[in-house]
Design a protein around this motif. Structure first.
Motif, mmCIF file in Angstrom:
data_model
loop_
_atom_site.group_PDB
_atom_site.id
_atom_site.type_symbol
_atom_site.label_atom_id
_atom_site.label_comp_id
_atom_site.label_asym_id
_atom_site.label_seq_id
_atom_site.Cartn_x
_atom_site.Cartn_y
_atom_site.Cartn_z
ATOM 1 N N THR A 1 0.832 -1.206 0.000
ATOM 2 C CA THR A 1 0.000 0.000 0.000
ATOM 3 C C THR A 1 0.867 1.257 0.000
ATOM 4 N N ARG A 2 1.899 1.265 0.844
ATOM 5 C CA ARG A 2 2.809 2.409 0.885
ATOM 6 C C ARG A 2 3.501 2.608 -0.458
ATOM 7 N N GLU A 3 3.995 1.504 -1.027
ATOM 8 C CA GLU A 3 4.760 1.613 -2.263
ATOM 9 C C GLU A 3 3.863 2.001 -3.435
ATOM 10 N N ALA A 4 2.646 1.461 -3.482
ATOM 11 C CA ALA A 4 1.723 1.841 -4.551
ATOM 12 C C ALA A 4 1.408 3.332 -4.477
ATOM 13 N N ALA A 5 1.225 3.845 -3.264
ATOM 14 C CA ALA A 5 0.954 5.274 -3.088
ATOM 15 C C ALA A 5 2.151 6.101 -3.547
ATOM 16 N N ARG A 6 3.352 5.640 -3.228
ATOM 17 C CA ARG A 6 4.560 6.368 -3.625
ATOM 18 C C ARG A 6 4.684 6.422 -5.137
ATOM 19 N N LEU A 7 4.277 5.340 -5.794
ATOM 20 C CA LEU A 7 4.384 5.256 -7.249
ATOM 21 C C LEU A 7 3.137 5.780 -7.961
ATOM 22 N N ALA A 8 2.159 6.253 -7.180
ATOM 23 C CA ALA A 8 0.889 6.745 -7.734
ATOM 24 C C ALA A 8 0.165 5.659 -8.528
ATOM 25 N N LEU A 9 0.208 4.431 -7.993
ATOM 26 C CA LEU A 9 -0.495 3.314 -8.602
ATOM 27 C C LEU A 9 -1.745 2.996 -7.780
ATOM 28 N N PRO A 10 -2.863 2.698 -8.442
ATOM 29 C CA PRO A 10 -4.046 2.282 -7.689
ATOM 30 C C PRO A 10 -3.809 0.911 -7.060
ATOM 31 N N LEU A 11 -4.457 0.649 -5.953
ATOM 32 C CA LEU A 11 -4.322 -0.646 -5.291
ATOM 33 C C LEU A 11 -5.646 -1.048 -4.670
ATOM 34 N N LYS A 12 -6.116 -2.211 -5.046
ATOM 35 C CA LYS A 12 -7.304 -2.791 -4.456
ATOM 36 C C LYS A 12 -7.061 -4.286 -4.294
ATOM 37 N N ARG A 13 -7.115 -4.757 -3.072
ATOM 38 C CA ARG A 13 -6.795 -6.165 -2.804
ATOM 39 C C ARG A 13 -7.827 -7.080 -3.443
ATOM 40 N N PRO A 14 -7.385 -8.005 -4.296
ATOM 41 C CA PRO A 14 -8.342 -8.932 -4.916
ATOM 42 C C PRO A 14 -8.798 -9.987 -3.914
ATOM 43 N N ASP A 15 -9.995 -10.479 -4.125
ATOM 44 C CA ASP A 15 -10.550 -11.524 -3.270
ATOM 45 C C ASP A 15 -11.065 -12.649 -4.164
ATOM 46 N N PRO A 16 -10.532 -13.872 -4.037
ATOM 47 C CA PRO A 16 -9.568 -14.305 -3.014
ATOM 48 C C PRO A 16 -8.139 -13.906 -3.380
ATOM 49 N N PHE A 17 -7.282 -14.026 -2.400
ATOM 50 C CA PHE A 17 -5.855 -13.857 -2.602
ATOM 51 C C PHE A 17 -5.148 -15.086 -2.061
ATOM 52 N N PRO A 18 -4.210 -15.686 -2.814
ATOM 53 C CA PRO A 18 -3.785 -15.268 -4.140
ATOM 54 C C PRO A 18 -4.773 -15.697 -5.221
ATOM 55 N N GLN A 19 -4.750 -14.987 -6.326
ATOM 56 C CA GLN A 19 -5.579 -15.322 -7.466
ATOM 57 C C GLN A 19 -4.999 -16.532 -8.200
ATOM 58 N N ASN A 20 -5.875 -17.243 -8.905
ATOM 59 C CA ASN A 20 -5.427 -18.326 -9.779
ATOM 60 C C ASN A 20 -4.828 -17.692 -11.036
ATOM 61 N N SER A 21 -3.537 -17.849 -11.210
ATOM 62 C CA SER A 21 -2.832 -17.151 -12.288
ATOM 63 C C SER A 21 -2.522 -18.041 -13.487
ATOM 64 N N LEU A 22 -3.060 -19.255 -13.511
ATOM 65 C CA LEU A 22 -2.702 -20.210 -14.560
ATOM 66 C C LEU A 22 -3.066 -19.705 -15.954
ATOM 67 N N THR A 23 -4.313 -19.297 -16.143
ATOM 68 C CA THR A 23 -4.745 -18.854 -17.473
ATOM 69 C C THR A 23 -3.960 -17.638 -17.930
ATOM 70 N N ALA A 24 -3.766 -16.673 -17.037
ATOM 71 C CA ALA A 24 -3.025 -15.470 -17.391
ATOM 72 C C ALA A 24 -1.589 -15.795 -17.792
ATOM 73 N N ALA A 25 -0.957 -16.712 -17.068
ATOM 74 C CA ALA A 25 0.427 -17.075 -17.384
ATOM 75 C C ALA A 25 0.518 -17.748 -18.749
ATOM 76 N N ARG A 26 -0.435 -18.638 -19.039
ATOM 77 C CA ARG A 26 -0.425 -19.289 -20.351
ATOM 78 C C ARG A 26 -0.633 -18.273 -21.470
ATOM 79 N N LEU A 27 -1.546 -17.348 -21.258
ATOM 80 C CA LEU A 27 -1.802 -16.332 -22.268
ATOM 81 C C LEU A 27 -0.592 -15.431 -22.475
ATOM 82 N N ALA A 28 0.088 -15.075 -21.400
ATOM 83 C CA ALA A 28 1.287 -14.240 -21.530
ATOM 84 C C ALA A 28 2.349 -14.931 -22.376
ATOM 85 N N LEU A 29 2.486 -16.246 -22.190
ATOM 86 C CA LEU A 29 3.444 -16.990 -23.010
ATOM 87 C C LEU A 29 3.002 -17.033 -24.461
ATOM 88 N N ALA A 30 1.708 -17.270 -24.689
ATOM 89 C CA ALA A 30 1.199 -17.324 -26.057
ATOM 90 C C ALA A 30 1.369 -15.981 -26.759
#
Length: 207
Positions: free
Chosen positions: A72-101
């Motif tokens: 939260t502190r670092e996001a504020a310093r960098l002027a980045l928005p921050l909203k905690r996703p629910d649930p955490f951690p997120q399932n990142s499998l699909t996103a990772a595969r897409l990034a590779l593709a």
């Protein structure tokens, strides 16, 4: 022209600190004259190998509370928005595969930033295909064919290989930056040091 030094940026889409790094790495790398290789992988199998069934930020509540305050502190310093996703951690499998593709099309960086912005900037679920589809449309790619390509056996195998490479190279968290000589830097707060090392800078007195 001489070849630019390369820095491997290893990240997991479920990682809050990877969000911070992904949103600031490109202008810093450009200023340093360093090429970034985007290396999505999955921390889950690496954590499982250590006997962890979830993120250490969930397994150790005091560490989790500190992490969210720190992010939260670092996001504020960098002027980045921050909203905690629910649930955490997120399932990142699909996103990772897409990034590779999409890496083969030169879109890994834009896709990665958009996913992180949706996840940690807006608190959206990156396992929701609607969220992912919106991102792909904004990138101007065909949603159906891109999602289909990410489900191909070759991409699935590639993600497993990337994750195994991360494990064998000693990566234990994200983000991790690896220089061409194998020097490792872990954490968003080590990004500047990693870029400097990639360009040949060395701290005085370092053996």
């Amino acid at each position: 022209m001489p070849q630019r030094p390369v820095l491997d940026f290893w990240y997991d889409f479920a990682s809050p600190y990877s969000y911070l790094a992904a949103m600031r790495i490109e202008p810093l790398a450009e200023a340093a004259g360093v090429e970034i290789r985007w290396r999505p992988f999955l921390l889950g199998p690496i954590f499982a190998g250590q006997g962890w069934a979830s993120s250490p930020f969930n397994l150790f509540p005091s560490k989790g509370r500190y992490m969210w305050r720190d992010v939260t502190r670092e996001a504020a310093r960098l002027a980045l928005p921050l909203k905690r996703p629910d649930p955490f951690p997120q399932n990142s499998l699909t996103a990772a595969r897409l990034a590779l593709a999409l890496r083969e099309k030169g879109l890994a960086s834009a896709f990665t930033r958009a996913v992180f912005a949706a996840e940690f900037g807006e608190g959206r679920s990156i396992s929701d295909i609607t969220v992912i589809s919106d991102i792909l449309r904004e990138l101007g790619v065909d949603v159906a064919s891109t999602v289909s390509s990410a489900q191909a056996a070759a991409v699935k195998s590639r993600l497993r290989a990337e994750t195994e490479e991360a494990r064998t190279r000693g990566i234990f968290g994200a983000p991790t930056f690896l220089c061409a000589d194998g020097e490792m830097f872990w954490g968003n707060d080590r990004l500047e040091q990693a870029l400097a090392w990639a360009t040949g800078e060395r701290p005085a007195g370092l053996l």
